[in-house]
Every structure is written in C-alpha cells, then in structure tokens.
Motif scaffolding. Structure first.
Motif, PDB file in Angstrom:
ATOM      1  N   SER A   1      30.201 -69.474 -32.973  1.00 18.77           N
ATOM      2  CA  SER A   1      29.945 -68.081 -33.535  1.00 18.77           C
ATOM      3  C   SER A   1      30.767 -66.890 -33.252  1.00 18.77           C
ATOM      4  O   SER A   1      31.254 -66.981 -32.136  1.00 18.77           O
ATOM      5  N   PRO A   2      30.885 -66.028 -34.158  1.00 16.25           N
ATOM      6  CA  PRO A   2      31.708 -64.623 -33.484  1.00 16.25           C
ATOM      7  C   PRO A   2      31.026 -63.665 -32.850  1.00 16.25           C
ATOM      8  O   PRO A   2      31.439 -62.729 -32.187  1.00 16.25           O
ATOM      9  N   HIS A   3      29.668 -64.023 -32.791  1.00 15.98           N
ATOM     10  CA  HIS A   3      28.754 -63.264 -31.983  1.00 15.98           C
ATOM     11  C   HIS A   3      28.822 -63.303 -30.475  1.00 15.98           C
ATOM     12  O   HIS A   3      28.548 -64.681 -30.017  1.00 15.98           O
ATOM     13  N   GLU A   4      28.549 -62.570 -29.634  1.00 14.58           N
ATOM     14  CA  GLU A   4      28.867 -62.599 -28.026  1.00 14.58           C
ATOM     15  C   GLU A   4      27.256 -62.924 -27.619  1.00 14.58           C
ATOM     16  O   GLU A   4      26.203 -62.714 -28.597  1.00 14.58           O
ATOM     17  N   ASN A   5      27.083 -63.845 -27.020  1.00 13.32           N
ATOM     18  CA  ASN A   5      25.975 -64.534 -26.172  1.00 13.32           C
ATOM     19  C   ASN A   5      25.356 -65.429 -27.279  1.00 13.32           C
ATOM     20  O   ASN A   5      23.820 -65.340 -27.280  1.00 13.32           O
ATOM     21  N   ALA A   6      26.030 -66.122 -28.280  1.00  8.05           N
ATOM     22  CA  ALA A   6      25.592 -67.003 -29.231  1.00  8.05           C
ATOM     23  C   ALA A   6      25.004 -68.169 -28.175  1.00  8.05           C
ATOM     24  O   ALA A   6      25.435 -68.728 -27.264  1.00  8.05           O
ATOM     25  N   LEU A   7      23.846 -68.806 -28.733  1.00  5.64           N
ATOM     26  CA  LEU A   7      23.106 -69.902 -27.977  1.00  5.64           C
ATOM     27  C   LEU A   7      23.748 -71.098 -28.370  1.00  5.64           C
ATOM     28  O   LEU A   7      23.669 -71.714 -29.613  1.00  5.64           O
ATOM     29  N   PRO A   8      24.483 -72.140 -27.677  1.00  2.00           N
ATOM     30  CA  PRO A   8      25.063 -73.489 -28.049  1.00  2.00           C
ATOM     31  C   PRO A   8      23.745 -74.063 -28.538  1.00  2.00           C
ATOM     32  O   PRO A   8      22.835 -74.408 -27.894  1.00  2.00           O
ATOM     33  N   LEU A   9      23.877 -75.064 -29.761  1.00  5.18           N
ATOM     34  CA  LEU A   9      23.132 -75.709 -30.308  1.00  5.18           C
ATOM     35  C   LEU A   9      23.635 -76.942 -30.665  1.00  5.18           C
ATOM     36  O   LEU A   9      24.673 -77.161 -31.583  1.00  5.18           O
ATOM     37  N   ILE A  10      23.209 -78.139 -30.368  1.00  7.78           N
ATOM     38  CA  ILE A  10      23.587 -79.501 -30.906  1.00  7.78           C
ATOM     39  C   ILE A  10      22.398 -79.852 -31.812  1.00  7.78           C
ATOM     40  O   ILE A  10      21.200 -80.278 -31.420  1.00  7.78           O
ATOM     41  N   MET A  11      23.161 -80.353 -33.129  1.00  9.22           N
ATOM     42  CA  MET A  11      22.023 -80.995 -33.892  1.00  9.22           C
ATOM     43  C   MET A  11      22.196 -82.347 -34.401  1.00  9.22           C
ATOM     44  O   MET A  11      23.400 -82.582 -34.618  1.00  9.22           O
ATOM     45  N   THR A  12      21.251 -83.127 -34.544  1.00 14.29           N
ATOM     46  CA  THR A  12      21.518 -84.533 -34.949  1.00 14.29           C
ATOM     47  C   THR A  12      21.097 -85.132 -36.126  1.00 14.29           C
ATOM     48  O   THR A  12      19.741 -84.952 -36.218  1.00 14.29           O
TER      49      THR A  12
END
Length: 381
Positions: free
Chosen positions: A91-102
């Motif tokens: 994401s270009p946004h600061e503090n974006a939350l890492p998300l792994i989708m399966t």
C-alpha cells in the motif's frame, strides 16, 4: 540470505505452443449426451458448458489475463523445500496493515484480484487511509504457479507454518490473515497455532458446528444443521472422490480442458449466490481466467490432493482464543448462527451477515468483501 530463501521476481509467460494445443483440444471435444433432467441435479448442464467452451474457443484471450497478472508484483520463494508463488502488493499508505489471504478449491488467486486495489489504496475506492492493507496472495502448494508436492504431508498445519514464514520473510512481524474454503481451513489453523505476530484472523466459512448439539434447536440452528445434512447427502461426492482418488480424477482433468472446465464450472454455479447460474454472477472471462490457472499449470490432480491430506474434515467447531472475525454470506454452503461462533471463538471481535454473496465471496461480491475485511480488522490496527 541463501538462494532458497530469496524472493525471486516471477512473470507468467505461457508458451504459445501450449495455447495452440489447448485450442486443438477444444476444437476436438467429444461431448457427452445431454442430461435427462431440466436442472443441474445431475451436474454441469451440457448447453451451459457448450456456451462457455464456445466463448473459450473463439473469444477468450489468455494474453489479456496474463498481462493483468504480470501487472502485479509476483514472486517465488522456497519454503520447507517447496517453491511458493505469491503476489505482494504494498500500500502507498503509511501504517497499512499486512494481510495474507488464502484461496480455496476450485478457486485460485483470481478470486481476490478485484479486491486488491480497494484494499491497498482505499482512498481511491471510498475508504480512508486508515483502512489500508499490504496484500499478500499466495497460491496453495499444488495450485497455480506454486510447486506441486511430490510426497504427502502438505496439510493445513504445514501450509500455515509456511504462510507465517512467508510473512516474516517479507518483513511483517505483525499481520492478519483471511480465508474462505481451504483458505478458511488454513487461516483457522494459523489461529489455532497462535503464531507470534498474528494479530487476528477473518474467515467467511467458519468451522463452528458444536460437537454436542442441544436437544432443542432454534430455528436458525436447525436451518444451519439442515444445510450441513443436505451438503453431506447431495453435495459432497466431489469431496469423497478427491479425498480418496485424486489421481484417478486427475487423469481426466489433465487430458481434457472441457473436463477440467466442467469440474470447476459446476461448483461455481452451485456454490455461488446465483440460483444455479454462474453466468449471472461471473463473466465468462472471470470463469475462464480461473479455469485457465488450473489448465496451464496442469494442477487438476495436485489441487485435488489437498483433500487427500485432510480425510475426515467437516464443519465441526475449532476452538480459538485469538481475535476472530466472521462474515457470513447468504449463499454459502451453510450459514451458522452467531451463537455457534461465540461458543467456538472466545474472542469474537466481529460478526456480520452480508447482504449477498456465496461461497466465493471475494470473487462474487468484491465491494462487499472489501467492506467486510475493513470492518473485520478495524479494532486490531
């Protein structure tokens, strides 16, 4: 960093000879007789599959889809001796939350493609910067461009450990996970393993059926139980076959593109919120993009072996105590009541019944799915 743990940039480049061979096979299709009923109770309907294949033969453009995949950052990396393919969109946004989708079966990373941009760049899609995610989309071993296991053992626990290793390798000490179908199985297992840094999970197929049901059920509980009974009696033959004889079905899926297409098409029709008509939810291009990921990688048999790794799997409750979010889509195989989730999950942070959508939630209703994911993880940012 050893070569085995490097993140190797990846591009999809299917040789033209393989596409020419596909065209030849489609042109030479030998069709079965028409079903003897007026509905899909005997499986994929001849006329509908013929229409889909007609589009595949004359209008579908693999290079269009290949270019779309290659527009995203793709990588392969070796984890536990196996090459894992994944998309990683920051994401270009600061503090974006890492998300792994399966993803699940008969799905693929295709399910999530229309959700990527709204998740990573929410300000361009009706959201706020605080809604942003870094998105990681791996292909399950034996699916897509991930390597195919050559021995048994790649079950939900091993995949969950691999996904945690992947997130650490990407530099994400704290992250969240999401999944439906097999993605829900893997994501739930990650929650059960309680990896250090896994802040919360979100599933759209919750495993929450209590082991001991009360003698008297509420109307909502009875309806969910009836759905499970119906699935066990009428919808589970594919599951039994892929659990016990994945190689046998694999011969047909590897040799016949129409066989592979009908095997997937029937589930898109019966499991989506579509009244049995996949075309009312998905475009032909979307259906075929997903089918092509199975065909060009010859993963009919290897994907089916995921079932052989999990004999006896059912919707029984898996008890979790980390933060869990649940979205229930009305066209799902079964739609459990919140009370069951509250019994299974001691820290249920979000529960919602979506307005529409089915088993392939992200694929069917990407806007609703994105809204659900944003809400699901809002309290753990």
């Amino acid at each position: 960093m050893s070569i085995s743990t490097q993140l190797i940039p990846f591009r999809v480049e299917i040789p033209q000879a393989e596409l020419d061979d596909l065209k030849r096979r489609l042109d030479g299709t030998r069709w079965p007789d028409r079903e003897t009923v007026a509905d899909q109770s005997q499986g994929a309907q001849l006329a509908k599959v013929q229409d889909l294949v007609g589009y595949w033969r004359t209008q579908y453009d693999w290079r269009r889809f290949e270019a779309r995949l290659n527009s995203y950052p793709q990588f392969k990396t070796e984890i536990d001796g196996l090459g894992i393919h994944f998309l990683h969109i920051k994401s270009p946004h600061e503090n974006a939350l890492p998300l792994i989708m399966t993803h699940g079966w008969p799905g693929s990373i295709v399910e999530f493609l229309d959700t990527i941009d709204p998740l990573v760049n929410p300000t361009a899609h009706g959201g706020e910067a605080k809604d942003a995610f870094h998105v990681v989309l791996p292909s399950i071993p034996g699916y897509g461009f991930s390597d195919k296991p050559t021995t048994k053992g790649w079950n939900r626990t091993r995949i969950g450990n691999a996904w945690h290793e992947l997130m650490q390798r990407l530099g994400y000490p704290r992250y969240v996970a999401q999944g439906g179908d097999w993605g829900s199985v893997v994501t739930t297992e990650m929650g059960r393993l309680k990896f250090d840094g896994l802040a919360a999970i979100h599933v759209n197929l919750p495993f929450v059926v209590p082991a001991d049901l009360p003698a008297e059920l509420s109307a909502e509980e009875q309806a969910a139980l009836d759905q499970c009974v119906l699935f066990a009696s009428d919808g589970i033959a594919y599951h039994d076959l892929q659990t016990t004889r994945p190689e046998t079905i694999g011969f047909s899926l590897a040799d016949s593109p129409v066989g592979q297409a009908s095997w997937i098409y029937e589930k898109l029709a019966s499991w989506s919120d579509s009244d049995g008509s996949a075309e009312s939810v998905f475009s032909y291009d979307q259906i075929l993009d997903n089918i092509m990921l199975y065909w060009v990688t010859n993963s009919g048999a290897s994907s089916a072996r995921m079932y052989a790794e999990h004999p006896g799997l059912n919707f029984g409750a898996v008890h979790l105590d980390l933060p869990v979010a649940v979205s229930v889509f009305p066209g799902e195989i079964y739609t459990p009541p919140k009370a069951w989730a509250e019994q299974a999950y001691s820290n249920l942070i979000y529960w919602n019944k979506a307005e529409k959508g089915g088993h392939f939630a992200a694929f069917e209703q990407p806007a609703i799915f994105v809204s659900e994911v944003r809400a699901a993880f809002a309290s753990v940012r």
